[in-house]
Enzyme design. Structure first.
Site, mmCIF file in Angstrom:
data_model
loop_
_atom_site.group_PDB
_atom_site.id
_atom_site.type_symbol
_atom_site.label_atom_id
_atom_site.label_comp_id
_atom_site.label_asym_id
_atom_site.label_seq_id
_atom_site.Cartn_x
_atom_site.Cartn_y
_atom_site.Cartn_z
ATOM 1 N N THR A 137 -6.001 12.457 -79.451
ATOM 2 C CA THR A 137 -6.621 13.728 -79.844
ATOM 3 C C THR A 137 -7.087 13.620 -81.298
ATOM 4 O OG1 THR A 137 -4.995 14.743 -78.394
ATOM 5 C CG2 THR A 137 -6.272 16.222 -79.802
ATOM 6 N N HIS A 147 1.233 15.670 -72.402
ATOM 7 C CA HIS A 147 -0.193 16.013 -72.370
ATOM 8 C C HIS A 147 -0.785 15.491 -71.065
ATOM 9 C CE1 HIS A 147 -4.321 15.610 -74.677
ATOM 10 N NE2 HIS A 147 -4.416 16.349 -73.590
ATOM 11 N N HIS A 207 3.553 8.263 -73.884
ATOM 12 C CA HIS A 207 3.283 6.828 -73.931
ATOM 13 C C HIS A 207 4.296 5.983 -73.161
ATOM 14 C CE1 HIS A 207 -0.293 7.667 -75.969
ATOM 15 N NE2 HIS A 207 0.327 8.335 -76.917
ATOM 16 N N HIS A 223 1.257 14.994 -84.944
ATOM 17 C CA HIS A 223 0.285 13.934 -84.711
ATOM 18 C C HIS A 223 0.412 12.841 -85.768
ATOM 19 C CE1 HIS A 223 -3.140 11.769 -83.178
ATOM 20 N NE2 HIS A 223 -3.092 12.565 -82.137
ATOM 21 N N ASN A 267 7.370 13.765 -77.600
ATOM 22 C CA ASN A 267 6.246 13.569 -76.682
ATOM 23 C C ASN A 267 6.436 12.244 -75.931
ATOM 24 O OD1 ASN A 267 3.727 12.620 -75.701
ATOM 25 N ND2 ASN A 267 2.666 14.120 -76.966
ATOM 26 N N ARG A 321 -4.799 9.478 -67.916
ATOM 27 C CA ARG A 321 -4.579 8.100 -68.379
ATOM 28 C C ARG A 321 -3.096 7.790 -68.607
ATOM 29 N NH1 ARG A 321 -7.241 8.444 -74.339
ATOM 30 N NH2 ARG A 321 -8.997 9.163 -73.105
ATOM 31 N N GLU A 326 -0.316 24.867 -84.128
ATOM 32 C CA GLU A 326 0.223 23.550 -84.471
ATOM 33 C C GLU A 326 -0.790 22.873 -85.385
ATOM 34 O OE1 GLU A 326 2.184 21.241 -81.500
ATOM 35 O OE2 GLU A 326 1.608 19.344 -82.446
ATOM 36 N N GLU A 351 0.827 20.183 -73.121
ATOM 37 C CA GLU A 351 -0.433 20.088 -73.878
ATOM 38 C C GLU A 351 -1.580 19.929 -72.896
ATOM 39 O OE1 GLU A 351 -0.293 16.777 -76.484
ATOM 40 O OE2 GLU A 351 1.101 17.719 -77.848
ATOM 41 N N ARG A 379 -3.862 14.754 -69.495
ATOM 42 C CA ARG A 379 -5.285 14.620 -69.847
ATOM 43 C C ARG A 379 -6.132 14.710 -68.590
ATOM 44 N NH1 ARG A 379 -6.108 12.429 -75.332
ATOM 45 N NH2 ARG A 379 -8.283 12.376 -74.734
#
Ligand code: PXP
Length: 247
Positions: free
Chosen positions: A104, A46, A13, A197, A10, A52, A154, A73, A48
């Site tokens: 999340t 993801h 970030h 996660h 992922n 962000r 998941e 996602e 969002r």
């Protein structure tokens, strides 16, 4: 069972760092390509509602430029559904989303919105996306995900990782047991099982050892670790631990 355990990296970030300064760098698509070269089996991003971290253009570029599968996602909103139908990523993972949350926080409440979700995911599946539902390791949620026609569940490993970090080892082990039982239960229904996660080098192996789990999606820790050892090495080490757990 079951073949190699896949690692989805992922890259959200990387975009968080970029957006902190409103600059064009670091580029999450560049990170995704480096992750591919380092052995990621897929890239997860993801988008969002508040944008962000990952932005619309990132998704567009990821959909165009990656050679490994993209796992998109998204929350179950009309806006996200339209974006998914435009790009038709390999996989779509439906996650709950609250504006104020830092990440999340929990799994999706499937059981209480079965009808809506069944209608929501049908066009995505028809478009060829593999639909995954991000849920807590909970029997009722798994049964509901199965009833609405999801291909994948998941399982949320956040509670397990939090207990580990807080050194609440009894609670951690109970949560791990629950993940183990629910991975087996979901698999017995014919669902493909993923997990993710909060996973780190310290917490990945017990989860990777569950034979029913086919894919782990890991981001925040890997991107943080990349500061110290570089992204390829950060990923290679995670891959090594996963393979060791699986052997
Ligand atoms: N899987 C899902 C469904 C997620 O929402 C996230 C976080 O975006 C992850 C995996 C990766 O979590 P982390 O960044 O904590 O490794």
């Amino acid at each position: 069972m079951t073949g190699k355990l896949r690692l989805g990296v992922n890259i959200d970030h990387v975009a968080t760092v970029r957006n902190a300064r409103g600059s064009a760098y670091p580029d999450p698509v560049r990170a995704a390509k480096l992750a591919e070269e380092a052995g990621a089996d897929g890239i997860t991003a993801h988008l969002r509602e508040d944008r962000r971290h990952i932005g619309d253009r990132d998704i567009e570029r990821l959909a165009e430029e990656l050679s490994v599968p993209l796992n998109f996602e998204m929350a179950a909103t009309d806006e996200m559904q339209a974006i998914a139908l435009k790009h038709k990523p390999h996989a779509v993972c439906i996650v709950p989303e609250k504006r104020q949350e830092v990440t999340t926080e929990g799994g999706l409440e499937v059981a209480k919105q079965e009808n809506r979700l069944a209608h929501f995911i049908a066009p995505l599946a028809d478009a060829g996306c593999r639909v995954s539902i991000f849920i807590a390791a909970d029997r009722a949620q798994i049964e509901a995900a199965n009833r609405i026609g999801a291909a994948v569940v998941e399982l949320h490993t956040g509670a397990y990782c939090d207990f580990h970090a807080e050194e609440k080892f009894d609670e951690r082990d109970a949560e791990l047991e629950r993940l183990r039982d629910m991975a087996a239960f979901a698999h017995s229904l014919g669902l493909e099982v993923h997990a993710g996660h909060g996973l780190t080098y310290d917490t990945v192996k017990p989860v990777a050892a569950f034979p029913e789990i086919m894919e782990l999606n890991i981001g925040h820790f890997l991107i943080g670790e990349a500061i110290f050892r570089g992204l390829p090495d950060s990923i290679t080490e995670m891959r090594r631990l996963m393979d060791e757990a699986r052997a």
